[in-house]
Design a protein around this motif. Sequence first.
Motif, PDB file in Angstrom:
ATOM      1  N   LEU A  68       0.906  -1.216  -0.137  1.00 22.95           N
ATOM      2  CA  LEU A  68      -0.051  -0.131  -0.029  1.00 22.95           C
ATOM      3  C   LEU A  68       0.869   1.157  -0.056  1.00 22.95           C
ATOM      4  O   LEU A  68       1.720   1.412   0.888  1.00 22.95           O
ATOM      5  CB  LEU A  68      -1.046   0.043   1.219  1.00 22.95           C
ATOM      6  CG  LEU A  68      -1.649  -1.174   1.547  1.00 22.95           C
ATOM      7  CD1 LEU A  68      -2.425  -1.131   2.420  1.00 22.95           C
ATOM      8  CD2 LEU A  68      -2.805  -1.448   0.235  1.00 22.95           C
ATOM      9  N   ASP A  69       0.560   1.946  -0.908  1.00 20.48           N
ATOM     10  CA  ASP A  69       1.582   3.391  -0.991  1.00 20.48           C
ATOM     11  C   ASP A  69       1.080   4.370   0.016  1.00 20.48           C
ATOM     12  O   ASP A  69       1.492   5.475   0.145  1.00 20.48           O
ATOM     13  CB  ASP A  69       1.861   4.127  -2.437  1.00 20.48           C
ATOM     14  CG  ASP A  69       0.181   4.455  -3.065  1.00 20.48           C
ATOM     15  OD1 ASP A  69      -0.559   4.239  -2.260  1.00 20.48           O
ATOM     16  OD2 ASP A  69       0.468   4.758  -4.193  1.00 20.48           O
ATOM     17  N   ARG A  70      -0.031   4.134   0.632  1.00 23.99           N
ATOM     18  CA  ARG A  70      -0.876   4.942   1.490  1.00 23.99           C
ATOM     19  C   ARG A  70      -1.574   4.418   2.735  1.00 23.99           C
ATOM     20  O   ARG A  70      -1.826   3.038   2.575  1.00 23.99           O
ATOM     21  CB  ARG A  70      -1.947   5.882   0.775  1.00 23.99           C
ATOM     22  CG  ARG A  70      -2.911   5.122   0.209  1.00 23.99           C
ATOM     23  CD  ARG A  70      -3.938   6.004  -0.701  1.00 23.99           C
ATOM     24  NE  ARG A  70      -3.300   6.078  -1.867  1.00 23.99           N
ATOM     25  CZ  ARG A  70      -3.473   5.654  -3.117  1.00 23.99           C
ATOM     26  NH1 ARG A  70      -4.520   4.947  -3.437  1.00 23.99           N
ATOM     27  NH2 ARG A  70      -2.957   5.857  -4.400  1.00 23.99           N
ATOM     28  N   HIS A  71      -1.747   4.939   3.736  1.00 25.16           N
ATOM     29  CA  HIS A  71      -2.652   4.362   4.865  1.00 25.16           C
ATOM     30  C   HIS A  71      -4.152   4.167   4.112  1.00 25.16           C
ATOM     31  O   HIS A  71      -4.452   4.983   3.471  1.00 25.16           O
ATOM     32  CB  HIS A  71      -2.479   5.301   6.044  1.00 25.16           C
ATOM     33  CG  HIS A  71      -3.179   4.655   7.200  1.00 25.16           C
ATOM     34  ND1 HIS A  71      -4.508   4.642   7.350  1.00 25.16           N
ATOM     35  CD2 HIS A  71      -2.503   4.081   8.295  1.00 25.16           C
ATOM     36  CE1 HIS A  71      -4.735   3.734   8.589  1.00 25.16           C
ATOM     37  NE2 HIS A  71      -3.509   3.522   8.973  1.00 25.16           N
ATOM     38  N   PRO A  72      -4.704   3.291   4.708  1.00 29.03           N
ATOM     39  CA  PRO A  72      -6.004   2.881   4.223  1.00 29.03           C
ATOM     40  C   PRO A  72      -7.014   4.029   4.325  1.00 29.03           C
ATOM     41  O   PRO A  72      -8.076   4.373   3.660  1.00 29.03           O
ATOM     42  CB  PRO A  72      -6.295   1.760   4.916  1.00 29.03           C
ATOM     43  CG  PRO A  72      -5.160   0.878   5.228  1.00 29.03           C
ATOM     44  CD  PRO A  72      -4.373   2.010   5.325  1.00 29.03           C
ATOM     45  N   PHE A  73      -6.939   4.756   5.444  1.00 28.37           N
ATOM     46  CA  PHE A  73      -7.529   6.000   5.661  1.00 28.37           C
ATOM     47  C   PHE A  73      -7.233   7.336   4.859  1.00 28.37           C
ATOM     48  O   PHE A  73      -7.992   8.495   5.418  1.00 28.37           O
ATOM     49  CB  PHE A  73      -7.641   6.354   7.320  1.00 28.37           C
ATOM     50  CG  PHE A  73      -8.177   5.166   8.021  1.00 28.37           C
ATOM     51  CD1 PHE A  73      -9.155   4.608   7.447  1.00 28.37           C
ATOM     52  CD2 PHE A  73      -7.670   4.945   9.443  1.00 28.37           C
ATOM     53  CE1 PHE A  73      -9.668   3.399   8.202  1.00 28.37           C
ATOM     54  CE2 PHE A  73      -8.342   4.060  10.145  1.00 28.37           C
ATOM     55  CZ  PHE A  73      -9.214   2.959   9.543  1.00 28.37           C
ATOM     56  N   HIS A  74      -6.107   7.276   4.094  1.00 31.05           N
ATOM     57  CA  HIS A  74      -5.988   8.393   3.570  1.00 31.05           C
ATOM     58  C   HIS A  74      -5.933   8.325   1.804  1.00 31.05           C
ATOM     59  O   HIS A  74      -5.925   7.208   1.489  1.00 31.05           O
ATOM     60  CB  HIS A  74      -4.378   8.904   3.829  1.00 31.05           C
ATOM     61  CG  HIS A  74      -4.185   9.100   5.162  1.00 31.05           C
ATOM     62  ND1 HIS A  74      -3.233   8.479   5.937  1.00 31.05           N
ATOM     63  CD2 HIS A  74      -4.703  10.156   5.930  1.00 31.05           C
ATOM     64  CE1 HIS A  74      -3.630   9.114   7.277  1.00 31.05           C
ATOM     65  NE2 HIS A  74      -4.252  10.031   7.221  1.00 31.05           N
ATOM     66  N   GLY A 119      -1.575  -1.877  -4.028  1.00 30.02           N
ATOM     67  CA  GLY A 119      -2.520  -3.149  -4.060  1.00 30.02           C
ATOM     68  C   GLY A 119      -1.960  -3.981  -4.514  1.00 30.02           C
ATOM     69  O   GLY A 119      -2.496  -5.320  -4.673  1.00 30.02           O
ATOM     70  N   THR A 120      -0.611  -4.296  -4.707  1.00 31.15           N
ATOM     71  CA  THR A 120       0.212  -5.158  -5.663  1.00 31.15           C
ATOM     72  C   THR A 120       0.585  -6.425  -4.340  1.00 31.15           C
ATOM     73  O   THR A 120       1.207  -5.801  -3.538  1.00 31.15           O
ATOM     74  CB  THR A 120       1.446  -4.788  -6.372  1.00 31.15           C
ATOM     75  OG1 THR A 120       0.881  -4.058  -7.523  1.00 31.15           O
ATOM     76  CG2 THR A 120       2.149  -6.206  -7.114  1.00 31.15           C
ATOM     77  N   ILE A 121       0.409  -7.768  -4.602  1.00 33.76           N
ATOM     78  CA  ILE A 121       0.854  -8.612  -3.586  1.00 33.76           C
ATOM     79  C   ILE A 121       2.412  -8.968  -3.963  1.00 33.76           C
ATOM     80  O   ILE A 121       2.717  -9.004  -5.013  1.00 33.76           O
ATOM     81  CB  ILE A 121       0.159 -10.136  -3.741  1.00 33.76           C
ATOM     82  CG1 ILE A 121      -1.239  -9.868  -3.521  1.00 33.76           C
ATOM     83  CG2 ILE A 121       0.620 -10.991  -3.105  1.00 33.76           C
ATOM     84  CD1 ILE A 121      -2.124 -11.138  -3.851  1.00 33.76           C
ATOM     85  N   VAL A 122       3.287  -8.672  -2.759  1.00 38.12           N
ATOM     86  CA  VAL A 122       4.694  -8.801  -2.998  1.00 38.12           C
ATOM     87  C   VAL A 122       5.042  -9.841  -2.288  1.00 38.12           C
ATOM     88  O   VAL A 122       4.627 -10.290  -1.176  1.00 38.12           O
ATOM     89  CB  VAL A 122       5.228  -7.405  -2.482  1.00 38.12           C
ATOM     90  CG1 VAL A 122       4.753  -6.257  -3.573  1.00 38.12           C
ATOM     91  CG2 VAL A 122       5.134  -7.006  -1.274  1.00 38.12           C
TER      92      VAL A 122
END
Length: 139
Positions: A68-74, A119-122
């Motif tokens: 995630l490049d951001r927190h889910p709340f942002h 959102g990419t699985i790594v």
Amino acid sequence: MSNPLDHVDQISVWLKDAGLALLELRGPSATLRLVNDGASVRVVAGEESPSVDAPSMTVRAPSPGIFLDRHPFHEHAIALTDTNVRAGEPLGFLQIGPLLLAVPAPRSGTVTDMLIDHGTIVGYGTPLFLLRPIEGEAS
């Protein structure tokens, strides 16, 4: 303490028994690469790892998860290209079930590229960012 290279023979047996094709171990000054071709396991000469003074360094995933490049709340990414960051600041997150694991900047520098989409699985060690360290800053 024994030299880690003293254990290459045992590690090679484990690699072959597990059916793994490649094991790469990276340290601050060198890389050891063991390759299993099915018949034998051989040591492939590893290149020297980038020094802390390299023009850019790769920030890798510290764990498997969903990047995630951001927190889910942002709404906006934390670390955009050409953003300056300090050592320890989060560049993004890995979501592992309900857990969010921060991906910290290993040193102060400028984010030069984001290598993975939100959102990419790594997997463990997947390259996520390129970071150009600030000269004179300690790691």
